[in-house]
Design a protein around this motif. Structure first.
Motif, PDB file in Angstrom:
ATOM      1  N   GLU A 109      54.631  49.893  41.941  1.00 32.57           N
ATOM      2  CA  GLU A 109      53.696  51.014  41.801  1.00 32.57           C
ATOM      3  C   GLU A 109      53.658  51.509  40.362  1.00 32.57           C
ATOM      4  OE1 GLU A 109      50.876  53.754  42.293  1.00 32.57           O
ATOM      5  OE2 GLU A 109      51.426  52.176  43.717  1.00 32.57           O
ATOM      6  N   VAL A 112      51.695  49.019  38.344  1.00 33.32           N
ATOM      7  CA  VAL A 112      50.258  49.134  38.607  1.00 33.32           C
ATOM      8  C   VAL A 112      49.663  50.280  37.789  1.00 33.32           C
ATOM      9  CG1 VAL A 112      48.562  49.788  40.364  1.00 33.32           C
ATOM     10  CG2 VAL A 112      50.305  48.055  40.877  1.00 33.32           C
ATOM     11  N   GLY A 116      47.041  49.682  34.798  1.00 31.71           N
ATOM     12  CA  GLY A 116      45.744  50.310  34.988  1.00 31.71           C
ATOM     13  C   GLY A 116      45.180  50.930  33.730  1.00 31.71           C
ATOM     14  N   LYS A 120      41.811  48.051  35.065  1.00 30.21           N
ATOM     15  CA  LYS A 120      41.874  48.427  36.475  1.00 30.21           C
ATOM     16  C   LYS A 120      41.870  47.185  37.362  1.00 30.21           C
ATOM     17  CE  LYS A 120      39.805  53.021  36.077  1.00 30.21           C
ATOM     18  NZ  LYS A 120      38.691  53.906  36.524  1.00 30.21           N
ATOM     19  N   ALA A 121      41.109  46.167  36.963  1.00 32.18           N
ATOM     20  CA  ALA A 121      41.043  44.942  37.771  1.00 32.18           C
ATOM     21  C   ALA A 121      42.400  44.255  37.814  1.00 32.18           C
ATOM     22  CB  ALA A 121      39.985  43.998  37.191  1.00 32.18           C
ATOM     23  N   GLU A 124      44.820  46.054  40.073  1.00 36.36           N
ATOM     24  CA  GLU A 124      44.571  45.777  41.486  1.00 36.36           C
ATOM     25  C   GLU A 124      45.126  44.417  41.896  1.00 36.36           C
ATOM     26  OE1 GLU A 124      40.376  46.126  41.827  1.00 36.36           O
ATOM     27  OE2 GLU A 124      40.372  48.333  41.728  1.00 36.36           O
ATOM     28  N   ARG A 125      45.172  43.457  40.942  1.00 33.16           N
ATOM     29  CA  ARG A 125      45.657  42.105  41.264  1.00 33.16           C
ATOM     30  C   ARG A 125      47.176  42.002  41.196  1.00 33.16           C
ATOM     31  NH1 ARG A 125      41.600  40.670  37.310  1.00 33.16           N
ATOM     32  NH2 ARG A 125      39.630  40.154  38.320  1.00 33.16           N
TER      33      ARG A 125
END
Length: 517
Positions: A109, A112, A116, A120-121, A124-125
């Motif tokens: 987390e 991420v 980010g 952002k993409a 998400e991956r």
């Protein structure tokens, strides 16, 4: 007059100490012979400037195997595991990226959120990328955390053991099994680009896969090192390599192991039925029917063993086992803690683009020092302030893609100074005050590392982590630690599963020795 032991271990680095402690706990009378004045090898702490000490050459303890910690009871000897692996700060042209290394939910987390800010993409991956590694890890641990399969002589393997390992691999499912077959031979750049678009993120994730190889991010076969690291990754050790060495030495001595420093083995004694002992420089003879060598396989087989004891094909393979060192170390004594972006950080990496890593690799192919070498930075005083005076700091930079022998001449003080200046200049791009904070430094080229630590070719892993040299390491004859010379075993980083502070070669070799007798 000679002295007799059950086993002699050559080298008191981390693998030698693990092997000795394991054998000692099994009731063997063990002697460890170390040519240097200090134990620990590449993990030893040494003063490099008055009042400033390093935390060793190899700083990453996150690959130390749990079986070693529990099997030797190292926590009873002062070793403490970190709560989680320390994050790594990626230093590119833009905002630094602080990337957690672990795979638990909280660390994923945090990763991420950090990713980010770049993409952002990609953020998400990232969970899907981690989940893929988690699914493959059990099968990869069958390869890298257990005794190696003898791929040359499979019929000698235990059918029961083969069946158990095959079943554990098969449990990962058809889709992931196909990925397990597909990924290792790929270049790490392609693997990461399947998931991520951010240049800084892919470069930060790719660098560990290039450590210990003579490759760039677009070289085939580099993905296996990414997978190896991820399947072995643990939390690391409080106090780093020096604390690991202290705990191993304590465990070994508690098991009755004798450790002698400044005791250089000049040659192995081999009789009609195999090993009979060793001869030290100065002529002292020590008897033992078993010798476990944690030094480089080339040194063991081509320098220590009598020529008549080694078959020509094995000697040729040992001499051609690729060990092209291309990492230097620059140690800096600083009058302040470096500030690379916010809070003090223990680990950082430069290189904001895969192409930066590839261009640096291009130079090493021609034995040239790159204009922009890639740095793996360790600031041990974040966790070990006792290594420097109060308020001061120590910084270690492993400088990747530095040649063992320069094309334009040998290493001298001027060329070492230029390399040190360039490293300080690169660091200054991320901390403008750092160049003015340097009050002492030491530059160790691959040649210097070879001379100081006895690593053949200056290679920190006793041999490159290429695909072929990881699957069969170091030679087909010695793939399971035992050599064709009866009583002579290999237990160093030149054996399965390779280098770094894993302790696995020492542990697995000792287990193989105990199972044999």
């Amino acid at each position: 007059m000679s002295t007799r032991f059950d086993v002699i271990v050559i080298g008191a680095g981390h693998n030698g100490l693990v092997a000795a402690a394991t054998l000692g706990r099994a009731g063997r009378r063990v002697l460890v012979l170390e040519r240097r004045a200090v134990i620990g090898g590449l993990a030893a702490s040494e003063e490099f400037h008055p009042g400033y000490s390093s935390a060793g050459v190899l700083a990453d303890t996150c690959l130390v195997q749990p079986s070693v910690v529990t099997g030797l009871g190292l926590e009873q000897h002062g070793l403490k595991l970190r709560a989680e692996a320390p994050p790594v700060l990626s230093l590119g042209e833009g905002e630094p990226l602080l990337l957690p290394q672990g795979r638990d939910a909280a660390q994923v987390e945090r990763a991420v959120r950090a990713i980010g800010r770049l993409s952002k993409a990609d953020a998400e991956r990232y969970p899907a990328y981690v989940a893929q590694l988690e699914r493959l890890a059990p099968a990869l641990r069958e390869l890298f955390a257990r005794a190696p399969l003898d791929l040359v002589d499979v019929e000698h393997e235990s059918l029961w053991g083969l069946g158990q390992r095959a079943l554990r691999v098969r449990k990962i499912g058809k889709t992931d099994l196909m990925e397990l077959l597909r990924l290792p031979a790929m270049c790490v750049g392609d693997v990461l680009r399947e998931y991520f678009a951010s240049h800084q993120l892919t470069a930060a994730l790719a660098l560990p896969a290039l450590a210990g190889t003579f490759t760039g991010p677009w070289s085939p076969g580099t993905a296996i090192n990414l997978l190896r690291r991820e399947c072995l990754l643990g939390p690391g050790i409080v106090g780093g390599g020096p604390m690991l060495v202290a705990a191993l030495a304590s465990a070994a001595k508690a098991a009755g192991v004798e450790i002698r420093c400044e005791a250089t083995v000049a040659k192995l004694r081999v009789g009609r039925v195999g090993i009979t002992g060793v001869v030290l420089e100065g002529g002292e003879e020590i008897d033992a029917p078993l010798v476990a060598a944690s030094c480089h396989p080339w040194h063991t087989l081509c320098e220590l063993a009598p020529p008549e004891a080694i078959e020509h094909r094995l000697e040729h393979r040992a001499r051609t086992f690729r060990s092209r060192g291309r990492v230097a170390q620059v140690l800096l004594a600083l009058d302040r803690a470096p500030a690379f972006g916010g809070d003090p950080v223990e680990h950082a990496r430069t290189g904001g683009h895969l192409d930066e890593l590839e261009r640096a690799f291009d130079s090493i192919k021609y034995d040239e020092v790159p204009d922009a070498p890639i740095l793996e930075i360790h600031v041990p005083t974040v966790a070990q302030p006792e290594l420097a005076p109060k308020g001061h700091a120590v910084l270690s930079a492993l400088v990747h893609f530095v040649p063992y022998a320069k094309r334009d001449g040998s290493w001298d003080e001027d060329s070492r100074a230029r390399l040190g200046d360039r490293v300080v200049e690169i660091l200054g791009q991320h901390d403008a005050k750092l160049p003015g904070s340097v009050i002492g430094r030491q530059v160790l080229t691959p040649l210097d590392l070879e001379q100081r630590y006895g690593v053949h070719g200056g290679h920190l892993h006793h041999g490159e982590h290429s695909l072929d040299q990881l699957l069969i390491r170091p030679t087909p004859e010695c793939v399971r630690y035992e050599t064709p010379v009866k009583g002579l075993w290999l237990c160093g980083s030149g054996s399965h599963p390779g280098g770094g502070l894993t302790c696995a070669p020492g542990e697995l070799a000792a287990r193989a020795m105990l199972a044999k007798r």
